[in-house]
Write a protein that holds these residues in place. Structure first.
Motif, PDB file in Angstrom:
ATOM      1  N   ARG A 117     -13.705 -13.814   4.186  1.00 38.23           N
ATOM      2  CA  ARG A 117     -13.164 -12.793   3.291  1.00 38.23           C
ATOM      3  C   ARG A 117     -14.082 -12.526   2.107  1.00 38.23           C
ATOM      4  NH1 ARG A 117      -7.682 -13.435   0.044  1.00 38.23           N
ATOM      5  NH2 ARG A 117      -9.133 -14.297  -1.419  1.00 38.23           N
ATOM      6  N   LEU A 118     -14.574 -13.580   1.468  1.00 37.65           N
ATOM      7  CA  LEU A 118     -15.451 -13.391   0.317  1.00 37.65           C
ATOM      8  C   LEU A 118     -16.819 -12.859   0.732  1.00 37.65           C
ATOM      9  CD1 LEU A 118     -14.478 -16.512  -1.788  1.00 37.65           C
ATOM     10  CD2 LEU A 118     -13.986 -14.132  -2.321  1.00 37.65           C
ATOM     11  N   HIS A 119     -17.270 -13.240   1.910  1.00 36.01           N
ATOM     12  CA  HIS A 119     -18.542 -12.714   2.400  1.00 36.01           C
ATOM     13  C   HIS A 119     -18.424 -11.208   2.660  1.00 36.01           C
ATOM     14  CE1 HIS A 119     -22.524 -12.927   4.057  1.00 36.01           C
ATOM     15  NE2 HIS A 119     -22.114 -12.350   5.172  1.00 36.01           N
ATOM     16  N   ARG A 120     -17.327 -10.774   3.275  1.00 31.91           N
ATOM     17  CA  ARG A 120     -17.104  -9.335   3.492  1.00 31.91           C
ATOM     18  C   ARG A 120     -17.017  -8.590   2.172  1.00 31.91           C
ATOM     19  NH1 ARG A 120     -12.057  -9.025   5.659  1.00 31.91           N
ATOM     20  NH2 ARG A 120     -12.011 -11.162   6.335  1.00 31.91           N
ATOM     21  N   GLN A 121     -16.334  -9.187   1.209  1.00 32.63           N
ATOM     22  CA  GLN A 121     -16.195  -8.560  -0.094  1.00 32.63           C
ATOM     23  C   GLN A 121     -17.554  -8.466  -0.796  1.00 32.63           C
ATOM     24  OE1 GLN A 121     -13.412 -10.583  -2.594  1.00 32.63           O
ATOM     25  NE2 GLN A 121     -13.309  -8.929  -4.086  1.00 32.63           N
ATOM     26  N   MET A 122     -18.376  -9.484  -0.637  1.00 29.43           N
ATOM     27  CA  MET A 122     -19.692  -9.479  -1.256  1.00 29.43           C
ATOM     28  C   MET A 122     -20.580  -8.394  -0.641  1.00 29.43           C
ATOM     29  SD  MET A 122     -22.169 -12.724  -1.992  1.00 29.43           S
ATOM     30  CE  MET A 122     -22.621 -13.008  -0.316  1.00 29.43           C
ATOM     31  N   LEU A 123     -20.474  -8.213   0.675  1.00 30.27           N
ATOM     32  CA  LEU A 123     -21.272  -7.176   1.335  1.00 30.27           C
ATOM     33  C   LEU A 123     -20.815  -5.773   0.957  1.00 30.27           C
ATOM     34  CD1 LEU A 123     -21.693  -8.676   4.915  1.00 30.27           C
ATOM     35  CD2 LEU A 123     -23.377  -8.603   3.066  1.00 30.27           C
ATOM     36  N   ASP A 124     -19.536  -5.606   0.679  1.00 31.14           N
ATOM     37  CA  ASP A 124     -19.000  -4.288   0.311  1.00 31.14           C
ATOM     38  C   ASP A 124     -19.277  -3.916  -1.141  1.00 31.14           C
ATOM     39  OD1 ASP A 124     -18.059  -4.023   2.852  1.00 31.14           O
ATOM     40  OD2 ASP A 124     -15.995  -4.592   2.367  1.00 31.14           O
ATOM     41  N   THR A 125     -19.731  -4.872  -1.943  1.00 33.00           N
ATOM     42  CA  THR A 125     -19.957  -4.619  -3.361  1.00 33.00           C
ATOM     43  C   THR A 125     -21.410  -4.212  -3.584  1.00 33.00           C
ATOM     44  OG1 THR A 125     -18.329  -6.304  -3.889  1.00 33.00           O
ATOM     45  CG2 THR A 125     -19.790  -5.629  -5.655  1.00 33.00           C
ATOM     46  N   PRO A 126     -21.646  -3.004  -4.113  1.00 35.45           N
ATOM     47  CA  PRO A 126     -23.023  -2.551  -4.326  1.00 35.45           C
ATOM     48  C   PRO A 126     -23.673  -3.144  -5.575  1.00 35.45           C
ATOM     49  CG  PRO A 126     -21.488  -0.826  -4.944  1.00 35.45           C
ATOM     50  CD  PRO A 126     -20.679  -1.957  -4.393  1.00 35.45           C
ATOM     51  N   GLY A 128     -25.077  -5.745  -8.138  1.00 40.94           N
ATOM     52  CA  GLY A 128     -25.630  -7.100  -8.066  1.00 40.94           C
ATOM     53  C   GLY A 128     -24.894  -8.083  -8.949  1.00 40.94           C
ATOM     54  N   ARG A 129     -24.404  -7.607 -10.098  1.00 37.17           N
ATOM     55  CA  ARG A 129     -23.683  -8.482 -11.024  1.00 37.17           C
ATOM     56  C   ARG A 129     -22.358  -8.951 -10.409  1.00 37.17           C
ATOM     57  NH1 ARG A 129     -22.281  -6.467 -17.076  1.00 37.17           N
ATOM     58  NH2 ARG A 129     -22.461  -8.480 -18.087  1.00 37.17           N
ATOM     59  N   GLU A 130     -21.642  -8.024  -9.774  1.00 32.53           N
ATOM     60  CA  GLU A 130     -20.389  -8.387  -9.117  1.00 32.53           C
ATOM     61  C   GLU A 130     -20.644  -9.311  -7.933  1.00 32.53           C
ATOM     62  OE1 GLU A 130     -17.726  -5.223  -8.123  1.00 32.53           O
ATOM     63  OE2 GLU A 130     -18.105  -4.194 -10.019  1.00 32.53           O
ATOM     64  N   ARG A 131     -21.751  -9.087  -7.233  1.00 32.11           N
ATOM     65  CA  ARG A 131     -22.102  -9.974  -6.118  1.00 32.11           C
ATOM     66  C   ARG A 131     -22.298 -11.397  -6.608  1.00 32.11           C
ATOM     67  NH1 ARG A 131     -26.179  -7.371  -1.723  1.00 32.11           N
ATOM     68  NH2 ARG A 131     -24.733  -5.814  -0.960  1.00 32.11           N
ATOM     69  N   ASP A 132     -22.960 -11.553  -7.752  1.00 36.64           N
ATOM     70  CA  ASP A 132     -23.165 -12.895  -8.311  1.00 36.64           C
ATOM     71  C   ASP A 132     -21.834 -13.546  -8.679  1.00 36.64           C
ATOM     72  OD1 ASP A 132     -25.892 -12.670  -7.972  1.00 36.64           O
ATOM     73  OD2 ASP A 132     -26.248 -12.004 -10.043  1.00 36.64           O
ATOM     74  N   GLN A 133     -20.901 -12.751  -9.220  1.00 33.41           N
ATOM     75  CA  GLN A 133     -19.583 -13.292  -9.556  1.00 33.41           C
ATOM     76  C   GLN A 133     -18.843 -13.726  -8.297  1.00 33.41           C
ATOM     77  OE1 GLN A 133     -17.749 -10.116 -11.728  1.00 33.41           O
ATOM     78  NE2 GLN A 133     -18.545 -10.813 -13.703  1.00 33.41           N
ATOM     79  N   ILE A 134     -18.906 -12.911  -7.253  1.00 29.41           N
ATOM     80  CA  ILE A 134     -18.240 -13.250  -5.994  1.00 29.41           C
ATOM     81  C   ILE A 134     -18.885 -14.483  -5.381  1.00 29.41           C
ATOM     82  CG2 ILE A 134     -17.789 -12.460  -3.641  1.00 29.41           C
ATOM     83  CD1 ILE A 134     -17.554  -9.623  -4.814  1.00 29.41           C
ATOM     84  N   ARG A 135     -20.208 -14.580  -5.457  1.00 32.84           N
ATOM     85  CA  ARG A 135     -20.905 -15.753  -4.939  1.00 32.84           C
ATOM     86  C   ARG A 135     -20.453 -17.016  -5.673  1.00 32.84           C
ATOM     87  NH1 ARG A 135     -25.889 -13.896  -5.211  1.00 32.84           N
ATOM     88  NH2 ARG A 135     -25.810 -13.082  -3.102  1.00 32.84           N
ATOM     89  N   GLY A 136     -20.251 -16.908  -7.004  1.00 34.13           N
ATOM     90  CA  GLY A 136     -19.759 -18.051  -7.782  1.00 34.13           C
ATOM     91  C   GLY A 136     -18.352 -18.456  -7.371  1.00 34.13           C
TER      92      GLY A 136
END
Length: 150
Positions: A117-126, A128-136
């Motif tokens: 779920r978080l991986h899909r959400q990370m891929l859908d987020t354009p 980079g800052r939000e991607r880092d938050q999701i990765r955390g």
């Protein structure tokens, strides 16, 4: 004498305002479940489950919870979780993702479900800052799941 058997429900909590509710605690969720049991099955149902339901794990960032219920109350617990509309003071919908006989099976399912779920959400987020938050969030969630005792 027969030992008491339990089922473990992996539940996803969808809040209608799509925010992280840090004020929600396992005891709030547990009291909400007991209220749903009383509404659906009355005093007899409440008496059958009193002190036998437990919130084993609650992750507020991902909205996932693991709830232990008696095996003979499995179908009734599914009905109660489906009927939840308000958890704490927030409007919420509960989705039962998995039902397992051991906490370890729920841990494995929680691990794979959160990862996907978080991986899909990370891929859908354009952004980079939000991607880092999701990765955390993903890293913290996976560490919590690994530490879940079974």
């Amino acid at each position: 004498m027969v030992r008491l058997k339990y089922r473990y429900f992996l539940v996803e909590l969808h809040f209608t305002d799509c925010t992280v509710h840090t004020s929600l605690t396992p005891s709030h969720l547990l009291s909400t479940i007991y209220n749903a049991v009383q509404e659906n099955f009355g005093e007899v149902g409440l008496g059958r489950t009193q002190n036998r339901i437990k919130v084993v794990y609650l992750a507020l960032l991902t909205g996932m919870a693991v709830i232990r219920v008696p095996a003979d109350f499995e179908k009734d617990a599914r009905v109660c979780l489906a009927s939840l509309v308000v958890v704490g003071r927030e409007r919420c919908v509960c989705n039962v993702v998995h039902v397992g006989g051991t906490i370890r099976t729920c841990q494995k399912k929680l691990y794979s479900y959160s990862l996907n779920r978080l991986h899909r959400q990370m891929l859908d987020t354009p952004d980079g800052r939000e991607r880092d938050q999701i990765r955390g969030v993903l890293e913290r969630t996976l560490e919590e799941v690994k530490q879940l005792s079974y």
